[in-house]
Design a protein around this motif. Structure first.
Motif, short mmCIF file in Angstrom:
data_model
loop_
_atom_site.label_atom_id
_atom_site.label_comp_id
_atom_site.label_asym_id
_atom_site.label_seq_id
_atom_site.Cartn_x
_atom_site.Cartn_y
_atom_site.Cartn_z
N THR A 1 33.71 41.95 32.92
CA THR A 1 33.35 41.37 34.20
C THR A 1 33.85 42.29 35.31
O THR A 1 35.01 42.67 35.32
N PHE A 2 32.97 42.65 36.18
CA PHE A 2 33.36 43.53 37.28
C PHE A 2 33.67 42.72 38.52
O PHE A 2 32.95 41.79 38.87
N LYS A 3 34.76 43.09 39.13
CA LYS A 3 35.11 42.49 40.41
C LYS A 3 34.98 43.57 41.47
O LYS A 3 35.39 44.70 41.25
N GLU A 4 34.41 43.19 42.59
CA GLU A 4 34.28 44.19 43.63
C GLU A 4 34.51 43.58 44.99
O GLU A 4 34.26 42.40 45.21
N GLN B 1 33.43 41.83 52.19
CA GLN B 1 32.50 41.11 51.31
C GLN B 1 32.95 41.33 49.89
O GLN B 1 33.15 42.47 49.49
N GLY B 2 33.11 40.27 49.15
CA GLY B 2 33.38 40.52 47.74
C GLY B 2 34.19 39.45 47.06
O GLY B 2 34.33 38.33 47.55
N ASP B 3 34.72 39.85 45.91
CA ASP B 3 35.47 38.92 45.07
C ASP B 3 36.91 38.87 45.54
O ASP B 3 37.54 39.89 45.77
N ASP B 4 37.40 37.67 45.66
CA ASP B 4 38.74 37.48 46.19
C ASP B 4 39.49 36.51 45.29
O ASP B 4 39.01 35.42 45.00
N LEU B 5 40.65 36.93 44.83
CA LEU B 5 41.44 36.07 43.95
C LEU B 5 42.22 35.07 44.79
O LEU B 5 43.04 35.45 45.61
N HIS B 6 41.93 33.81 44.57
CA HIS B 6 42.62 32.74 45.29
C HIS B 6 43.96 32.51 44.60
O HIS B 6 44.01 32.11 43.45
N ARG B 7 45.05 32.80 45.32
CA ARG B 7 46.37 32.79 44.68
C ARG B 7 46.79 31.41 44.20
O ARG B 7 47.40 31.27 43.14
N ASP B 8 46.47 30.38 44.96
CA ASP B 8 46.93 29.03 44.60
C ASP B 8 46.33 28.53 43.29
O ASP B 8 46.99 27.87 42.50
N THR B 9 45.06 28.84 43.08
CA THR B 9 44.38 28.32 41.89
C THR B 9 44.17 29.37 40.81
O THR B 9 43.84 29.04 39.68
N GLY B 10 44.36 30.64 41.16
CA GLY B 10 44.14 31.72 40.20
C GLY B 10 42.68 31.94 39.85
O GLY B 10 42.37 32.54 38.83
N THR B 11 41.79 31.43 40.69
CA THR B 11 40.37 31.59 40.41
C THR B 11 39.74 32.60 41.38
O THR B 11 40.22 32.80 42.49
#
Ligand SMILES: [Zn+2]
Length: 139
Positions: free
Chosen positions: A50-53, A73-83
């Motif tokens: 899976t590519f994250k950009e 613009q892009g994929d962002d890791l939400h720290r609280d939920t880890g998603t």
């Protein structure tokens, strides 16, 4: 990750053989076609990648200073939920605008949306982490 059952072929003529790949070489029978005991073993490894950009741009005037526009613009890791979430953020200093849309990448649902004058934007992201330091540099 999964590994397919290895395919064994004669290393000389390429005939497909029904042989255990873990068997020691001394126990191999000569190839029924050409008599060779060399083997070619093909292993296929399957994996999902899976590519994250995340792309960001900043626009500055020729005379420098703070960027008048910033865009992420892009994929962002939400720290609280880890998603992972899909983030779209525009900081438009020239027009005093702040836009932020966070979507669930799986469903496309909007999880968080914020459109307001940049001068009134408070409370999360970079604004929250900004720590005021004393002017004399002492704690
Ligand atoms: Zn052979």
């Amino acid at each position: 990750m999964s590994v397919d059952k290895p395919a064994v072929n004669c290393g000389n003529c390429g005939l497909q053989l029904d042989e255990d790949t873990t068997a020691p070489a001394e126990t191999r029978l000569p190839c029924p076609s050409c008599g060779s005991i060399t083997r070619a073993i093909h292993v296929t490894i399957r994996d999902t990648v899976t590519f994250k950009e995340k792309l960001g741009l900043k626009g500055r005037h020729a005379d420098g200073g703070k960027p008048f526009i910033e865009q992420i613009q892009g994929d962002d890791l939400h720290r609280d939920t880890g998603t992972w979430r899909r983030l779209s953020r525009v900081i438009d200093r020239e027009n005093d605008k702040y836009h932020e849309v966070v979507k669930d990448p799986a469903t496309g649902d909007i999880l968080h949306e914020c459109h307001e004058p940049l001068s009134q934007h408070r409370g999360h992201g970079a604004a929250k982490r900004r720590v005021k330091e004393p002017k004399d540099g002492k704690p």
